[in-house]
Write an enzyme that holds these catalytic residues in place. Sequence first.
Site, short mmCIF file in Angstrom:
data_model
loop_
_atom_site.label_atom_id
_atom_site.label_comp_id
_atom_site.label_asym_id
_atom_site.label_seq_id
_atom_site.Cartn_x
_atom_site.Cartn_y
_atom_site.Cartn_z
CG ASP A 67 -0.76 0.42 1.52
OD1 ASP A 67 -1.08 0.74 0.37
OD2 ASP A 67 0.01 -0.53 1.76
CG ASN A 136 8.63 -7.31 5.16
OD1 ASN A 136 7.60 -7.39 4.50
ND2 ASN A 136 8.92 -6.23 5.87
CG HIS A 138 4.83 -5.54 3.72
ND1 HIS A 138 5.75 -4.51 3.73
CD2 HIS A 138 4.47 -5.68 2.42
CE1 HIS A 138 5.92 -4.07 2.50
NE2 HIS A 138 5.17 -4.75 1.68
CD GLU A 143 6.64 -3.20 6.96
OE1 GLU A 143 6.63 -4.32 6.42
OE2 GLU A 143 7.30 -2.25 6.51
P1 PGA Z 1 5.74 -4.89 -5.04
O1 PGA Z 1 5.32 -4.62 -3.54
O2 PGA Z 1 4.49 -5.22 -5.77
O3 PGA Z 1 6.33 -3.58 -5.51
O4 PGA Z 1 6.74 -6.01 -5.01
C1 PGA Z 1 4.48 -5.54 -2.91
C2 PGA Z 1 4.16 -5.05 -1.53
O5 PGA Z 1 5.04 -4.43 -0.91
O6 PGA Z 1 3.05 -5.31 -1.06
#
Ligand code: PGA
Length: 243
Positions: A67, A136, A138, A143
């Site tokens: 992404d 959450n 994702h 999302e």
């Molecule tokens: P993080 O993010 O590795 O900074 O916890 C994970 C994500 O949002 O996929």
Amino acid sequence: MRVVICENYEEMSKQAAKLVISQVNLKPNSILGLATGSTPIGMYDKLIEANKKGEVDFSEVTTFNLDEYYPLSADNDQSYHYFMNEHLFSKTNIPFERTHVPDGEAANPEKECEEYDKKIDAAGGIDLQILGIGQNGHIGFNEPDKNLIAGTHLTGLTDSTIEANSRFFEKKEDVPTKALTMGIASILKSKKIIIMANGAAKHEVVSALMTPDITTDIPATMLKVHSDVVVICDKEAFYGKQN
Ligand code: PGA
């Protein structure tokens, strides 16, 4: 889904790097799907180290990142282009022209997304996809929602993601509210998937991966339909806060 529970972040990073190194040693022209965020940084450090020691050669590898924020220029130090150059690409022998990150400045984002999926397919599909996981649930920027989208697409970010990612920006208002992300089907088409998680903040969502339930409210639960997924997490993510 197989689960590897590691003592700590360092061990998680080592275990994940080992799988990537084996993949590339077995198939030097592997197509790797890569992730940003704080979770994979330690693994990238191990890959850089192994590459420098001659234990793995990335010269024939092709990469596709999950992404990118939209709109955001590649040279912005908060962009995922910048992150990948900083944490991996510039420090290994991965040929830069074989690295791909969705274009956060695309004039026509729909066309950019369509072409991104075509490029993945034309390369032969992703052999090994690395994923982090949002609190959450994702994966990429897919999302929680009533409907998930199959292919790469432009999406809005939820407040909780904007809040979580604001730690990398000067202020919350600076976090872009949209992103281009590989879709759930783009991810599930990968031959193998590694999903990494560390820290107690991920305990709830990692627990949701351990139940039989699949729900679009926790997009990562979609991974349960895939036959080759390994969850590599630390003890805190698996068991919750350790005393
Ligand atoms: P993080 O993010 O590795 O900074 O916890 C994970 C994500 O949002 O996929």
